[in-house]
Every structure is written in structure tokens, then in C-alpha cells.
Design an enzyme around this catalytic site. Sequence first.
Site, PDB file in Angstrom:
ATOM      1  N   HIS A   1     -13.670  -0.535  -6.604  1.00  0.00           N
ATOM      2  CA  HIS A   1     -14.896   0.273  -6.554  1.00  0.00           C
ATOM      3  C   HIS A   1     -14.598   1.753  -6.283  1.00  0.00           C
ATOM      4  CE1 HIS A   1     -16.172   0.912  -2.118  1.00  0.00           C
ATOM      5  NE2 HIS A   1     -14.865   0.749  -2.153  1.00  0.00           N
TER       6      HIS A   1
ATOM      7  N   ASP B   1       0.867  -1.179   0.000  1.00  0.00           N
ATOM      8  CA  ASP B   1       0.000   0.000   0.000  1.00  0.00           C
ATOM      9  C   ASP B   1       0.904   1.229   0.000  1.00  0.00           C
ATOM     10  OD1 ASP B   1      -2.270   1.729   0.224  1.00  0.00           O
ATOM     11  OD2 ASP B   1      -3.332   0.167   1.336  1.00  0.00           O
TER      12      ASP B   1
ATOM     13  N   GLY C   1       4.312   1.584  -1.891  1.00  0.00           N
ATOM     14  CA  GLY C   1       4.321   1.966  -3.295  1.00  0.00           C
ATOM     15  C   GLY C   1       2.949   2.417  -3.754  1.00  0.00           C
ATOM     16  N   ASP C   2       2.799   2.615  -5.048  1.00  0.00           N
ATOM     17  CA  ASP C   2       1.575   3.129  -5.655  1.00  0.00           C
ATOM     18  C   ASP C   2       1.096   2.129  -6.701  1.00  0.00           C
ATOM     19  OD1 ASP C   2      -0.422   4.466  -7.035  1.00  0.00           O
ATOM     20  OD2 ASP C   2       0.723   6.308  -7.291  1.00  0.00           O
ATOM     21  N   PHE C   3      -0.111   1.574  -6.518  1.00  0.00           N
ATOM     22  CA  PHE C   3      -0.555   0.533  -7.452  1.00  0.00           C
ATOM     23  C   PHE C   3      -0.889   1.065  -8.835  1.00  0.00           C
ATOM     24  CE2 PHE C   3      -4.580   0.627  -4.606  1.00  0.00           C
ATOM     25  CZ  PHE C   3      -5.133   1.720  -5.255  1.00  0.00           C
TER      26      PHE C   3
END
Length: 343
Positions: free
Chosen positions: A248, A202, A228-230
Amino acid sequence: MSGDTVASPGAVLDLVTSYGIAQVIHVAVQLRLADVLADGPRHVVDLALVTSTHAPSLARLLRMLAALGVVAEEADGRIRLTPLGVPLCTDVPGSVRDRVLFLTGEWFWRSWGNLLYSVRTGEPAFDQVFGMSNFDYWEHQPEAGLIHDASFTAMALSTSAPIVAAYDFSRFRTVADIGGNEGPLLAAILAANAGVRGILFDLPPVVAGAEMALAAAGVADRCTVVGGDFFTAVPTGANAYVLKYILHDWDDERATTILRRCRAAMAPGATLLVIEQVLPEHLEAGPAAVPAARLDLQMLVLTPGGRERSASQFRGLLAESGFELQRVMPTATPFHIFEAIAL
């Protein structure tokens, strides 16, 4: 229409007055009435002293709480907590206190109050009301951020065990929880499957306290925490990737980006598990149809593009991102598990 049965006007009016009930429960939780009454019945005057409230006005609030079945009056006039009110306590199994504070906070109250703006423009009412996205708001309003985090932790704790029970995670060597916060779901997976290792992923500030949470669950030695950044990349090395309550939050374009980042990290044949609520394929009436439809509107007013989806819509997103949907499994929660394999 002349031959149709017409509903009672009262039934329609009941639909539009529930907002008041939500605020009654919200105020009761803010005042910690359930926590005070957990020690035993109290007179209204005593409750007013403890909660720093105006006794006659508190009595009126208690009358409504009694009408709802949250409290009841003893023969001597003291107020007691009922079984319905117990989940409003802070430290009880299944407590909903943190969820109530989040779901009835001003961020929801004022955003829902501007639903018309979102329906007319397609833009989130939250941004229009607060001048920033909800993600920025949780970051820049520390008190609200704590309520947000506590609410999602409470939800995760209440849904993790049923989700783990609904699926066989033991067949995986390593499970990566993408966007997994501090790891409540991953901790439950590892605790129930001693031979499985985990990767928790995350944003760096989100996972800053994850080691402590995983250690408390007794699984830190089998879990690697990665920040990190998905939208950019996700860790490699797992043969199962979990996205719970992530897609969502985003429109189709950004949801597809997240899925493609997962696909890029996965070997062919690896498993993706998308865990989300599911909209019916067609409009439906009745209590069972309300939660997902309400959540869909909630995403409309709160997020830039967030939405709930039907099974066919999830199938399309997965196919476009390099996955093949294998099956959809219900759980003993509002969530379904979409199992897909990387092509």
C-alpha cells in the site's frame, strides 16, 4: 432531490470539527496526562504543576477531555482517568499512546491540511509541505523517526497475534517476512509455531536492532536476519513469503516490482501472503467504510503513489507478477490475508 430527506446541518458540521478533537487528544498525550492520572485523581492545580501548563487553560482542556469521556471529575473536584483514557497511558496492554503521537503529529496535520493540493495534482502533499518524501523525513528527523518506528511497532504488536491466529503457518518450513522491520510479526509466527524457521528482511538500518528484538521474543535462534532492498532482490530459501503493510506504500508499478522480486526468489508452488487492508469494490456509506477510505486518502497525501486497493485490484497485481490468488481471509484486525501461490 426535493423528495429526499435532508440531513441536519449539525450532523454535517460535526464531520468538519473532529480535527479539533484529534488535537485535544494529541496534547493530552504530549502532556502525559493519562500517565499522571494513572496513579490516582489529582486537582487541576497539581496537574498543571506536574505538566508545566497554565492551570486555567489546562482546566479548559480537561473540560473537553471530560466531554469526550477520557477523564471525569470527582465530588471533591479532583480529576480521574476513565477506562476510555487508560489506553493513552504509556505502559499498559493495548496502549495507543505511540499511535496517537504519530497519527496527530505535524507530518499528518500539515499534510492533511494540503489535501486539496494532492487531489488537484495527484502528488503527495507531504513532499510539497516538507520538501522531501516521508521516507526521507523519518530518516533525517530523528525524533520524528523514533515516533514513526514506535507507532508501527505498537500497531504490529496489537495486530500480530490475531493475524497469526487467522492462518495456519505451521505447514511451512521457513517463513520470510519481507519488509518486516524488526520482526514483530515474524516473532509472533515463530513463537506460535515451534517447528518453523524465519528469515527477516528489510533495509540494513531497519534490521540493525532486530537481533535484540528477536532474542527478547525467544526466537532469535530460529531466525536469520538479512539486510537489503526489496526493489533489487529478496532472500531465497523460504517456502512462504509475507508482505505485511508493504504494497500500500507504492503505486502499481513499484508494487509489481516488489512482487516480482518475491516471485524470482520463490520456487513454483511456494506461498505468498499479502496482508493489507481492503477497499470495497464500489463506493459505500457508513462507519465500516470509513477506515479504509481514510487510509487511502492518507496514502495520497503522504506517499508518492501509495494507495489502498480492492480485492480485484490485488488479484490483478498478483496475476501480473506471476501469482495466482487462492483465497482472501479476514482477520480480527483491519487486515485481510491474500494467499497466493507462485506459478
